[in-house]
Design a protein around this motif. Sequence first.
Motif, PDB file in Angstrom:
ATOM      1  N   PRO A 151     -24.064  11.106 -17.151  1.00  0.00           N
ATOM      2  CA  PRO A 151     -24.962  12.217 -17.646  1.00  0.00           C
ATOM      3  C   PRO A 151     -24.315  13.323 -17.909  1.00  0.00           C
ATOM      4  O   PRO A 151     -24.646  14.422 -18.351  1.00  0.00           O
ATOM      5  CB  PRO A 151     -26.234  12.294 -16.729  1.00  0.00           C
ATOM      6  N   ASP A 152     -22.831  13.260 -17.401  1.00  0.00           N
ATOM      7  CA  ASP A 152     -22.101  14.727 -17.120  1.00  0.00           C
ATOM      8  C   ASP A 152     -21.275  14.780 -18.470  1.00  0.00           C
ATOM      9  O   ASP A 152     -20.504  13.932 -18.986  1.00  0.00           O
ATOM     10  CB  ASP A 152     -21.059  14.420 -16.305  1.00  0.00           C
ATOM     11  N   LEU A 153     -21.944  15.284 -19.555  1.00  0.00           N
ATOM     12  CA  LEU A 153     -21.514  15.565 -21.005  1.00  0.00           C
ATOM     13  C   LEU A 153     -20.044  16.149 -21.057  1.00  0.00           C
ATOM     14  O   LEU A 153     -19.203  15.776 -21.920  1.00  0.00           O
ATOM     15  CB  LEU A 153     -22.463  16.690 -21.859  1.00  0.00           C
ATOM     16  N   ARG A 154     -19.614  17.077 -20.017  1.00  0.00           N
ATOM     17  CA  ARG A 154     -18.289  17.402 -19.999  1.00  0.00           C
ATOM     18  C   ARG A 154     -17.379  16.355 -19.688  1.00  0.00           C
ATOM     19  O   ARG A 154     -16.285  16.221 -20.248  1.00  0.00           O
ATOM     20  CB  ARG A 154     -18.149  18.460 -18.843  1.00  0.00           C
ATOM     21  N   ARG A 155     -17.735  15.665 -18.389  1.00  0.00           N
ATOM     22  CA  ARG A 155     -16.980  14.154 -18.399  1.00  0.00           C
ATOM     23  C   ARG A 155     -16.646  13.345 -19.454  1.00  0.00           C
ATOM     24  O   ARG A 155     -15.856  12.745 -19.757  1.00  0.00           O
ATOM     25  CB  ARG A 155     -17.359  13.615 -16.881  1.00  0.00           C
ATOM     26  N   TRP A 156     -17.783  13.103 -20.322  1.00  0.00           N
ATOM     27  CA  TRP A 156     -17.978  11.932 -21.167  1.00  0.00           C
ATOM     28  C   TRP A 156     -17.174  12.503 -22.302  1.00  0.00           C
ATOM     29  O   TRP A 156     -16.429  11.610 -22.895  1.00  0.00           O
ATOM     30  CB  TRP A 156     -19.314  11.800 -21.406  1.00  0.00           C
ATOM     31  N   LEU A 157     -17.274  13.654 -22.761  1.00  0.00           N
ATOM     32  CA  LEU A 157     -16.640  14.359 -24.117  1.00  0.00           C
ATOM     33  C   LEU A 157     -15.270  14.201 -23.723  1.00  0.00           C
ATOM     34  O   LEU A 157     -14.382  14.072 -24.416  1.00  0.00           O
ATOM     35  CB  LEU A 157     -17.339  15.701 -24.427  1.00  0.00           C
ATOM     36  N   ALA A 158     -14.756  14.753 -22.389  1.00  0.00           N
ATOM     37  CA  ALA A 158     -13.333  14.746 -22.237  1.00  0.00           C
ATOM     38  C   ALA A 158     -12.622  13.360 -22.259  1.00  0.00           C
ATOM     39  O   ALA A 158     -11.372  13.559 -22.392  1.00  0.00           O
ATOM     40  CB  ALA A 158     -13.126  15.282 -20.664  1.00  0.00           C
ATOM     41  N   ARG A 159     -13.335  12.434 -22.206  1.00  0.00           N
ATOM     42  CA  ARG A 159     -12.720  11.058 -22.279  1.00  0.00           C
ATOM     43  C   ARG A 159     -12.315  10.546 -23.810  1.00  0.00           C
ATOM     44  O   ARG A 159     -11.542  10.025 -24.277  1.00  0.00           O
ATOM     45  CB  ARG A 159     -13.635   9.865 -21.729  1.00  0.00           C
ATOM     46  N   GLN A 160     -13.198  11.554 -24.551  1.00  0.00           N
ATOM     47  CA  GLN A 160     -12.776  11.199 -25.961  1.00  0.00           C
ATOM     48  C   GLN A 160     -12.079  12.179 -26.997  1.00  0.00           C
ATOM     49  O   GLN A 160     -11.621  11.936 -27.936  1.00  0.00           O
ATOM     50  CB  GLN A 160     -14.332  11.455 -26.721  1.00  0.00           C
ATOM     51  N   VAL A 161     -11.624  13.280 -26.249  1.00  0.00           N
ATOM     52  CA  VAL A 161     -11.001  14.413 -27.031  1.00  0.00           C
ATOM     53  C   VAL A 161      -9.420  14.728 -26.303  1.00  0.00           C
ATOM     54  O   VAL A 161      -9.082  14.201 -25.345  1.00  0.00           O
ATOM     55  CB  VAL A 161     -11.826  15.623 -26.985  1.00  0.00           C
ATOM     56  N   LYS A 162      -8.793  15.391 -27.140  1.00  0.00           N
ATOM     57  CA  LYS A 162      -7.395  15.795 -26.822  1.00  0.00           C
ATOM     58  C   LYS A 162      -7.294  17.025 -25.912  1.00  0.00           C
ATOM     59  O   LYS A 162      -6.449  17.096 -24.656  1.00  0.00           O
ATOM     60  CB  LYS A 162      -6.420  15.883 -27.939  1.00  0.00           C
ATOM     61  N   GLY A 163      -8.164  17.936 -26.194  1.00  0.00           N
ATOM     62  CA  GLY A 163      -8.079  19.273 -25.321  1.00  0.00           C
ATOM     63  C   GLY A 163      -9.222  19.502 -24.492  1.00  0.00           C
ATOM     64  O   GLY A 163      -9.724  18.317 -23.939  1.00  0.00           O
ATOM     65  N   PRO A 164      -9.203  20.576 -23.729  1.00  0.00           N
ATOM     66  CA  PRO A 164     -10.006  20.630 -22.595  1.00  0.00           C
ATOM     67  C   PRO A 164     -11.437  20.859 -22.918  1.00  0.00           C
ATOM     68  O   PRO A 164     -11.839  21.314 -24.139  1.00  0.00           O
ATOM     69  CB  PRO A 164      -9.310  21.938 -21.924  1.00  0.00           C
TER      70      PRO A 164
END
Length: 411
Positions: A151-164
């Motif tokens: 449920p942590d969108l920060r962690r989930w999104l960080a897996r998908q993108v290059k930047g912070p």
Amino acid sequence: MLLGCIGDDFTGSSDLGNTLTRAGMRTVQYVGVPQGAADEGVEAGVVALKSRSVPVEEAVRLSLDALDWLLAQGCEQILFKYCSTFDSTPQGNIGPVAEALAERLGADRVIFCPAFPGAGRRVYQGHLFVGDRLLSESGMENHPLTPMTDPDLRRWLARQVKGPVGHLPADVVFDGAEAIRTRLDATDARLIVCDAIRDADLMALGAAAAGLRLVTGGSGIAMGLPENFRKAGRLSKAAAGWRGQSGRAAVLSGSCSNATRAQVARHEGPRLEITAEALMAGEITAREAAGWALAQEGLPLVYSSADPEVVRAAQERFGRETVAGRVEDFFAETARALVEGGVARLITAGGETSGAVVEALARDTLEIGPEIAPGVPCLRAGPDLVLALKSGNFGGPDFFAEADAMLGQGA
């Protein structure tokens, strides 16, 4: 055209069109990227794609094509709309598409907020809740294509993108648009997950987003965007009329969400269940299912909304993509046969199912009508057909009957 929107599925796009129409923008939903120019007077254009579950590279390509068309129509701001349950795998497609759009637009601050309080979706401390449950405990962890296990969108999104990935906390959002703008300007991250638990928070985020080239989120993030154009004197006051459609009706459901399964169980009309095993074995065809529905009285329902364990077993036996493709093809062909047979009100449940149906019917534009349930409007797909495209988790227990009544209202 002022606001250009890219939706990653058809139900979400109609949800967004509903939000913008209610907020006073003249909105048109397009099925795929149009070939020609938009009609004059359209203030918000929603390009509905079927890109949520396709390979990442294809999703990026389709979204950039949509972006190019919207920019050619004069759009000043772009909204990338995804599901309020942030449906994606650890590889994408939300993050890669958003990054590609931001690069093309030169956007240095991009809001991510799938919150939709009216449908029970809230973001707090960067975590997505569905009602009083974390996303990972809401049933979405069993989604057949995009199981949401974190449920942590920060962690989930960080897996998908290059930047912070940054975070805009609730205490800043509660302080209003000016505080939000100040924090956005101060953050080092380009992609920023924003908390929102109330409609007022979404309105504040919308006001703070004035001037941002790219905004992303569920339909709720669009609530405050029209007001920015209204304050600038850019919106007309003309409202489109709506008329319902008489004639025959039918329901097609391919969603396995908890909400849709409850709606199927509640349905009092004739029902025909379609199992993955029957489809794979060729024991039932779309033409046969449509023939059954056309022979029924009342509101017939053709559904493949099985328990998650049953779906998982079929996927393990036949392959996830194979099962999903066969189910989508079945509902697409069934929809064509139903409309050919005289169905004038068609209700669909499930994002992938709805996308397959709309593509099969080959209707280029959808007129946004009145709201049936939060996030689900009536849609006119031509002089002889109206639709309700429901995301799996939306609507109350009696949604199918309520949708049919709304689609026929005033006919």
